[in-house]
Motif scaffolding. Structure first.
Motif, PDB file in Angstrom:
ATOM      1  N   ARG A 193       1.047  -1.240   0.336  1.00  0.00           N
ATOM      2  CA  ARG A 193      -0.050   0.300   0.065  1.00  0.00           C
ATOM      3  C   ARG A 193       0.805   1.247  -0.111  1.00  0.00           C
ATOM      4  O   ARG A 193       0.532   2.184  -0.692  1.00  0.00           O
ATOM      5  CB  ARG A 193      -0.690   0.376   1.631  1.00  0.00           C
ATOM      6  N   THR A 194       1.538   1.272   0.410  1.00  0.00           N
ATOM      7  CA  THR A 194       3.152   2.670   0.859  1.00  0.00           C
ATOM      8  C   THR A 194       3.925   1.855   0.034  1.00  0.00           C
ATOM      9  O   THR A 194       4.827   0.443  -0.484  1.00  0.00           O
ATOM     10  CB  THR A 194       3.224   2.880   1.766  1.00  0.00           C
ATOM     11  N   PRO A 195       5.255   2.861  -0.163  1.00  0.00           N
ATOM     12  CA  PRO A 195       6.498   2.575  -0.379  1.00  0.00           C
ATOM     13  C   PRO A 195       7.035   1.864  -0.405  1.00  0.00           C
ATOM     14  O   PRO A 195       8.330   1.378  -0.495  1.00  0.00           O
ATOM     15  CB  PRO A 195       7.362   4.681  -1.083  1.00  0.00           C
ATOM     16  N   GLU A 196       7.377   1.968   1.199  1.00  0.00           N
ATOM     17  CA  GLU A 196       8.362   1.560   2.362  1.00  0.00           C
ATOM     18  C   GLU A 196       7.144  -0.046   2.174  1.00  0.00           C
ATOM     19  O   GLU A 196       8.268  -1.288   2.670  1.00  0.00           O
ATOM     20  CB  GLU A 196       7.619   1.646   3.803  1.00  0.00           C
ATOM     21  N   ASP A 197       6.350  -0.423   1.457  1.00  0.00           N
ATOM     22  CA  ASP A 197       6.362  -1.880   1.091  1.00  0.00           C
ATOM     23  C   ASP A 197       7.039  -2.210  -0.117  1.00  0.00           C
ATOM     24  O   ASP A 197       6.629  -3.825  -0.162  1.00  0.00           O
ATOM     25  CB  ASP A 197       4.360  -2.694   1.584  1.00  0.00           C
ATOM     26  N   LEU A 198       7.806  -2.137  -1.122  1.00  0.00           N
ATOM     27  CA  LEU A 198       8.199  -1.873  -2.316  1.00  0.00           C
ATOM     28  C   LEU A 198       9.093  -3.528  -1.874  1.00  0.00           C
ATOM     29  O   LEU A 198       9.306  -4.462  -2.548  1.00  0.00           O
ATOM     30  CB  LEU A 198       8.469  -1.182  -2.615  1.00  0.00           C
ATOM     31  N   ALA A 199       9.283  -3.148  -0.803  1.00  0.00           N
ATOM     32  CA  ALA A 199      10.076  -4.525  -0.338  1.00  0.00           C
ATOM     33  C   ALA A 199       9.359  -5.875  -0.378  1.00  0.00           C
ATOM     34  O   ALA A 199      10.262  -6.818  -0.810  1.00  0.00           O
ATOM     35  CB  ALA A 199      10.779  -4.624   1.181  1.00  0.00           C
ATOM     36  N   ILE A 200       8.353  -5.991  -0.399  1.00  0.00           N
ATOM     37  CA  ILE A 200       7.857  -7.931  -0.001  1.00  0.00           C
ATOM     38  C   ILE A 200       8.094  -8.030  -1.341  1.00  0.00           C
ATOM     39  O   ILE A 200       8.078  -9.490  -1.565  1.00  0.00           O
ATOM     40  CB  ILE A 200       6.270  -7.581   0.751  1.00  0.00           C
ATOM     41  N   ILE A 201       8.170  -7.012  -2.604  1.00  0.00           N
ATOM     42  CA  ILE A 201       7.655  -7.861  -3.888  1.00  0.00           C
ATOM     43  C   ILE A 201       9.184  -8.689  -4.237  1.00  0.00           C
ATOM     44  O   ILE A 201       9.551  -8.755  -5.538  1.00  0.00           O
ATOM     45  CB  ILE A 201       6.996  -6.827  -4.979  1.00  0.00           C
ATOM     46  N   ASN A 202      10.640  -7.760  -3.750  1.00  0.00           N
ATOM     47  CA  ASN A 202      11.933  -8.859  -3.932  1.00  0.00           C
ATOM     48  C   ASN A 202      12.071  -8.496  -5.249  1.00  0.00           C
ATOM     49  O   ASN A 202      12.620  -9.221  -6.258  1.00  0.00           O
ATOM     50  CB  ASN A 202      11.412 -10.041  -3.908  1.00  0.00           C
ATOM     51  N   GLY A 203      11.712  -7.060  -5.696  1.00  0.00           N
ATOM     52  CA  GLY A 203      13.174  -7.122  -7.151  1.00  0.00           C
ATOM     53  C   GLY A 203      12.066  -7.299  -8.293  1.00  0.00           C
ATOM     54  O   GLY A 203      12.284  -6.861  -9.270  1.00  0.00           O
ATOM     55  N   ILE A 204      11.138  -7.588  -7.791  1.00  0.00           N
ATOM     56  CA  ILE A 204       9.635  -8.209  -9.378  1.00  0.00           C
ATOM     57  C   ILE A 204       9.272  -6.720  -9.520  1.00  0.00           C
ATOM     58  O   ILE A 204       9.215  -5.417  -8.708  1.00  0.00           O
ATOM     59  CB  ILE A 204       8.914  -8.449  -8.480  1.00  0.00           C
ATOM     60  N   PRO A 205       9.224  -5.893 -10.540  1.00  0.00           N
ATOM     61  CA  PRO A 205       8.840  -5.381 -11.187  1.00  0.00           C
ATOM     62  C   PRO A 205       7.921  -4.546 -10.731  1.00  0.00           C
ATOM     63  O   PRO A 205       6.539  -5.222 -10.271  1.00  0.00           O
ATOM     64  CB  PRO A 205       8.824  -4.921 -13.161  1.00  0.00           C
ATOM     65  N   PHE A 206       7.752  -3.100 -11.077  1.00  0.00           N
ATOM     66  CA  PHE A 206       6.143  -2.634  -9.947  1.00  0.00           C
ATOM     67  C   PHE A 206       5.743  -1.957 -10.825  1.00  0.00           C
ATOM     68  O   PHE A 206       5.849  -1.015 -11.890  1.00  0.00           O
ATOM     69  CB  PHE A 206       6.138  -1.884  -8.662  1.00  0.00           C
ATOM     70  N   THR A 207       4.239  -1.666 -10.700  1.00  0.00           N
ATOM     71  CA  THR A 207       3.315  -1.578 -11.616  1.00  0.00           C
ATOM     72  C   THR A 207       2.463   0.376 -10.584  1.00  0.00           C
ATOM     73  O   THR A 207       2.326  -0.903  -9.788  1.00  0.00           O
ATOM     74  CB  THR A 207       1.777  -1.696 -12.191  1.00  0.00           C
ATOM     75  N   LEU A 208       2.516   1.118 -10.550  1.00  0.00           N
ATOM     76  CA  LEU A 208       2.226   2.249 -10.403  1.00  0.00           C
ATOM     77  C   LEU A 208       0.795   2.357 -10.417  1.00  0.00           C
ATOM     78  O   LEU A 208       0.591   3.621 -11.346  1.00  0.00           O
ATOM     79  CB  LEU A 208       3.546   3.099  -9.684  1.00  0.00           C
ATOM     80  N   ASP A 209      -0.538   2.192  -9.417  1.00  0.00           N
ATOM     81  CA  ASP A 209      -1.256   2.876  -9.684  1.00  0.00           C
ATOM     82  C   ASP A 209      -1.678   4.545  -8.861  1.00  0.00           C
ATOM     83  O   ASP A 209      -1.803   3.833  -7.781  1.00  0.00           O
ATOM     84  CB  ASP A 209      -2.359   1.812  -8.862  1.00  0.00           C
ATOM     85  N   VAL A 210      -1.679   5.238  -9.669  1.00  0.00           N
ATOM     86  CA  VAL A 210      -2.275   6.486  -8.907  1.00  0.00           C
ATOM     87  C   VAL A 210      -2.672   6.755  -8.323  1.00  0.00           C
ATOM     88  O   VAL A 210      -3.119   7.343  -7.156  1.00  0.00           O
ATOM     89  CB  VAL A 210      -1.698   7.446  -9.806  1.00  0.00           C
TER      90      VAL A 210
END
Length: 236
Positions: free
Chosen positions: A143-160
């Motif tokens: 839900r937040t930028p700090e949570d990005l670690a959970i995807i372990n480097g998999i690319p990210f889609t930003l839903d604005v």
């Protein structure tokens, strides 16, 4: 190029939605659910558009603590990968959720198991996939930028729109992402409104999109809203 999600025509057959959207844009994201469930790649051969798949998500939970549900969810995602691979389309996934706070650690382990299985399937099928950030619903992952670690480097889609609901869009705009979902809201409800009908600063969104050389699709509830949004964004 700014594309459009078939979400705006989800009540029409997929072929009809593709016909209408291909007249507006060369990039279409297929909401792989309901009437737009894509179980065969043949339909897409008659279109010159590029495609992205949004994997099924209703009833799916790749972080589910119930192993049978988790495995079934991964199987559905992998089936989506297989169809997407046939037409060279990347896939966007939801990152799952846990039902109770005291299940968080177990759900994280389940998510990591699913991530390994999905990564293996993606390599085998030569398909790219990314995870989308979620809205302000309790217990959802990412839900937040700090949570990005959970995807372990998999690319990210930003839903604005989802980021705006969590009051962290500026932070997400500073991260690395490969794709965007574009829709507006007033920060209170996930309305998937046309661009300009909420309080999101889209000039900043478009600047970040260009910086990252990301793809982007409009993900609003109505066809007219999609057309309106496309015109507004192309003017920025």
């Amino acid at each position: 190029m700014i594309g459009i999600s078939t979400y705006c025509l989800i009540e029409e057959p997929l072929s009809r939605a593709l016909d209408r959207l291909s007249e507006l844009t060369g990039l279409i994201e297929v909401m792989d659910e309901g009437l737009h469930f894509a179980d065969s790649p043949e339909l897409f051969g008659s279109y010159s558009s590029d495609f992205i798949f949004h994997a099924p998500y209703h009833g799916m939970n790749i972080a589910c603590v119930f192993e049978s549900v988790r495995k079934a969810s991964v199987e559905v995602m992998t089936d989506c990968f297989a169809v997407a691979a046939e037409i060279g389309a990347p896939v966007v996934l939801h990152p799952g959720y846990f039902a109770w706070e005291n299940e968080r650690e177990q759900a994280n382990r389940q998510f990591n198991k699913s991530l390994a299985e999905l990564s293996s399937a993606a390599r085998e099928l030569s398909v790219a996939f990314s995870f989308e950030n979620m809205g302000d619903m309790n217990f959802f992952n990412l839900r937040t930028p700090e949570d990005l670690a959970i995807i372990n480097g998999i690319p990210f889609t930003l839903d604005v729109g989802h980021a705006n609901l969590n009051r962290c869009l500026p932070g997400f705009l500073e991260t690395k992402f490969c794709h965007m979902h574009l829709h507006d809201n007033n920060g209170k409800r996930d309305t998937h409104s046309p661009v300009g009908e909420g309080d999101i600063c889209f000039p900043a969104v478009m600047a970040a999109m260009r910086r990252e050389h990301a793809t982007a699709v409009i993900e609003v509830k109505s066809f007219d809203g999609a057309v309106e949004s496309l015109r507004a964004l192309e003017a920025l």
